[in-house]
Design an enzyme around this catalytic site. Structure first.
Site, PDB file in Angstrom:
ATOM      1  N   LYS A 204      49.427  42.494  42.809  1.00  0.00           N
ATOM      2  CA  LYS A 204      48.879  42.404  41.461  1.00  0.00           C
ATOM      3  C   LYS A 204      47.913  43.563  41.268  1.00  0.00           C
ATOM      4  CE  LYS A 204      46.296  39.456  38.307  1.00  0.00           C
ATOM      5  NZ  LYS A 204      45.847  38.098  38.035  1.00  0.00           N
ATOM      6  N   ARG A 214      43.607  38.072  28.302  1.00  0.00           N
ATOM      7  CA  ARG A 214      42.183  37.740  28.396  1.00  0.00           C
ATOM      8  C   ARG A 214      41.656  37.284  27.041  1.00  0.00           C
ATOM      9  NH1 ARG A 214      40.450  42.646  32.614  1.00  0.00           N
ATOM     10  NH2 ARG A 214      41.814  41.924  34.299  1.00  0.00           N
ATOM     11  N   LYS A 228      38.149  44.333  37.758  1.00  0.00           N
ATOM     12  CA  LYS A 228      38.568  43.563  38.933  1.00  0.00           C
ATOM     13  C   LYS A 228      39.033  44.488  40.054  1.00  0.00           C
ATOM     14  CE  LYS A 228      39.682  39.517  36.092  1.00  0.00           C
ATOM     15  NZ  LYS A 228      40.593  38.361  35.877  1.00  0.00           N
ATOM     16  N   GLU A 244      50.665  44.105  51.338  1.00  0.00           N
ATOM     17  CA  GLU A 244      50.259  42.838  50.703  1.00  0.00           C
ATOM     18  C   GLU A 244      51.392  41.807  50.771  1.00  0.00           C
ATOM     19  OE1 GLU A 244      47.605  41.569  49.585  1.00  0.00           O
ATOM     20  OE2 GLU A 244      46.208  43.145  48.980  1.00  0.00           O
ATOM     21  N   LYS A 259      53.108  42.407  39.549  1.00  0.00           N
ATOM     22  CA  LYS A 259      52.475  42.262  38.235  1.00  0.00           C
ATOM     23  C   LYS A 259      51.554  43.427  37.976  1.00  0.00           C
ATOM     24  CE  LYS A 259      49.369  39.078  35.893  1.00  0.00           C
ATOM     25  NZ  LYS A 259      48.537  37.908  36.043  1.00  0.00           N
ATOM     26  N   SER A 285      51.023  40.289  29.201  1.00  0.00           N
ATOM     27  CA  SER A 285      50.703  40.198  27.776  1.00  0.00           C
ATOM     28  C   SER A 285      50.759  41.547  27.063  1.00  0.00           C
ATOM     29  CB  SER A 285      49.327  39.561  27.611  1.00  0.00           C
ATOM     30  OG  SER A 285      48.359  40.285  28.347  1.00  0.00           O
ATOM     31  N   TYR A 324      56.613  36.113  28.066  1.00  0.00           N
ATOM     32  CA  TYR A 324      56.303  35.410  26.827  1.00  0.00           C
ATOM     33  C   TYR A 324      57.489  35.427  25.878  1.00  0.00           C
ATOM     34  CZ  TYR A 324      51.681  35.962  28.814  1.00  0.00           C
ATOM     35  OH  TYR A 324      50.621  35.928  29.673  1.00  0.00           O
TER      36      TYR A 324
END
Ligand code: PBG
Length: 338
Positions: A204, A214, A228, A244, A259, A285, A324
Site C-alpha cells: 500500500k 478521506r 502517512k 512486503e 493499492k 477513490s 467503486y
C-alpha cells in the site's frame, strides 16, 4: 520486405485474427465477470440515511438499512463480496481508537446485518485505526509524533477479533504496520476463527489518490497537513513491495492487495508472477473520481473506459478488483448477457 523472409509479413499478418468478431473472441486472453469485483461501501449511523460525497459522485454513505436495500439489488446480479468502511463522527474518535473494537460498533453491526440478510455474500472488513483516531492516522500516535508500531498491532488484533466475532469472512489489514498479519493470524487461530481469511494490504503506497476516500469517511480534516509516509510505501519503490508481500505471506496472509491500482499495475504483475497467490488491486477513490469527472465533462465514454480499465486490471494479473464502479459494472455485465 520480401515474401521469402521467414515468419514475417506477409506470411504473418497480425490483422487476420483481428478481422472478425469470432476470432477476436477466441483469442481474447482476459475476461471480466462479476466474480472479479469487490464493492467498497461507506456506512453511517441512522435509519434511512443517504448522503452524497461531492468528490466521489455516484457513491453515497448509507445507513445499514439502505445498504441492505442496495445489496438486495446487487446480489442477484452476481455481487460476490463487499468491503464496508465506517463513517465515524467526532464522538467515536479518540487517541486510543477504542471504538474500533467495540462489539456493537458500526462496522460490527453492519457485518452482522449483512451476513444475516445475505449469508453467502463475502464480507471483508478494513483493519486500521484511521476512522477512530482523533488525528486520522492508521495507528496510535507516540509523544514524539511517530506512529507506534507494536502498540498499534495490539489494537489491530482487538479490532480484527471483533470483526471476526461479528461474522466477517475476511479481515483486511490496511494499516501497513510491521508484524500485524502474524499477530492477527495467531489471535484468530487462538480464538477459534481459523477460517477467517486475511487479505493483506501488502503493498500500500503513500498515495495522493486517496483524497476523496478521506473526504468520504471524514478523516481528511483530522489528518490536517500530516501524511502517512512513515508506514505507507514510497511510490518510487517496487522491490520493497516484493519484500512486503513475501513477509505478509509468511505471516499467514491468504490474499494480498496492491493499492492504488491503475498507476501500480506493474506491481500487480510482479506480485502475480513471483508469488502466484490470490492478488487483488484497489482502484481507489481518486482513480474513480478521475474517470467519473472526465466522463461527466464529456471527455470520456464512462462505460467503455471503465470496462477497459477493468480489463487492464485482469490483464495485469489481478484475481479481483476493489472498485467503486462495482454496481455499474454488474449492471453492464448483466445487460451484455441479455
Ligand atoms: C485507510 C484506508 C485508506 C483507503 C482505504 N483504507 C486511505 C488512507 O490510507 O488514508 C483508501 C481507499 C480509497 O482511496 O478509495 N486505512
Amino acid at each position: 520486405m520480401t515474401s521469402t523472409s521467414t515468419g514475417q509479413y506477409p506470411r504473418t499478418r497480425m490483422r487476420r485474427m483481428r478481422r472478425d468478431a469470432f476470432s477476436r473472441a477466441l483469442m481474447r486472453e482476459s475476461r471480466l465477470s462479476a466474480d472479479d469485483l469487490i464493492m467498497p461501501v461507506f456506512v453511517q449511523e441512522g435509519v434511512g440515511q443517504r448522503c452524497v460525497i461531492d468528490t466521489l459522485p455516484g457513491v453515497e454513505r448509507l445507513s445499514i438499512d439502505l445498504l441492505l436495500q442496495q445489496l438486495d439489488e446487487l446480489v442477484p446480479l452476481g455481487l460476490q463480496a463487499i468491503a464496508p468502511f465506517p463513517v465515524v463522527g467526532p464522538e467515536g474518535k479518540s487517541d486510543e481508537a477504542a471504538d474500533a473494537w467495540a462489539p456493537d460498533g458500526l462496522v460490527q453491526r453492519t457485518v452482522a446485518a449483512v451476513k444475516a440478510a445475505h449469508p453467502a455474500l463475502g464480507v471483508m472488513t478494513d483493519v486500521a485505526l484511521d476512522p477512530y483516531t482523533s488525528h486520522g492516522q492508521d495507528g496510535l500516535l507516540g509523544d514524539d509524533g511517530d506512529i507506534l508500531n507494536d502498540e498499534t498491532v495490539e489494537a489491530l488484533v482487538k479490532q480484527a477479533l471483533s470483526h471476526a466475532a461479528a461474522g466477517a469472512d475476511v479481515v483486511a489489514p490496511s494499516d501497513m504496520m510491521d508484524g500485524r498479519v502474524a499477530a492477527i493470524r495467531d489471535a484468530l487461530e487462538a480464538a477459534d476463527h481459523r477460517n477467517v481469511r486475511i487479505l493483506s494490504y501488502a503493498a500500500k503506497y503513500a498515495s495522493h489518490f486517496y483524497g476523496p476516500f478521506r473526504d468520504a469517511v471524514g478523516s481528511s480534516a483530522n489528518l490536517g497537513g500530516s501524511n502517512k509516509n512513515t508506514y505507507q510505501m514510497d511510490p518510487g519503490n517496487s522491490d520493497e513491495a516484493m519484500r512486503e508481500v513475501a513477509l505478509d505471506l509468511e505471516e499467514g496472509a491468504d490474499m494480498v492487495m496492491v493499492k492504488p491500482g491503475m498507476p501500480y499495475l506493474d506491481i500487480v504483475r510482479r506480485v502475480k508472477e513471483r508469488f502466484g497467490v490470490p492478488t487483488f488491486a484497489y482502484q481507489v477513490s481518486g482513480e474513480y473520481a478521475m474517470l467519473k469527472f472526465a466522463a461527466a465533462a464529456g471527455a470520456l465514454d464512462e462505460r467503455a473506459v471503465v470496462l477497459e480499465a477493468m480489463m487492464g486490471f485482469k490483464r495485469a494479473g489481478c484475481d479481483a478488483v476493489l472498485t467503486y464502479f462495482t454496481p455499474s459494472v454488474l449492471r453492464w455485465l448483466a445487460e451484455e448477457r441479455t
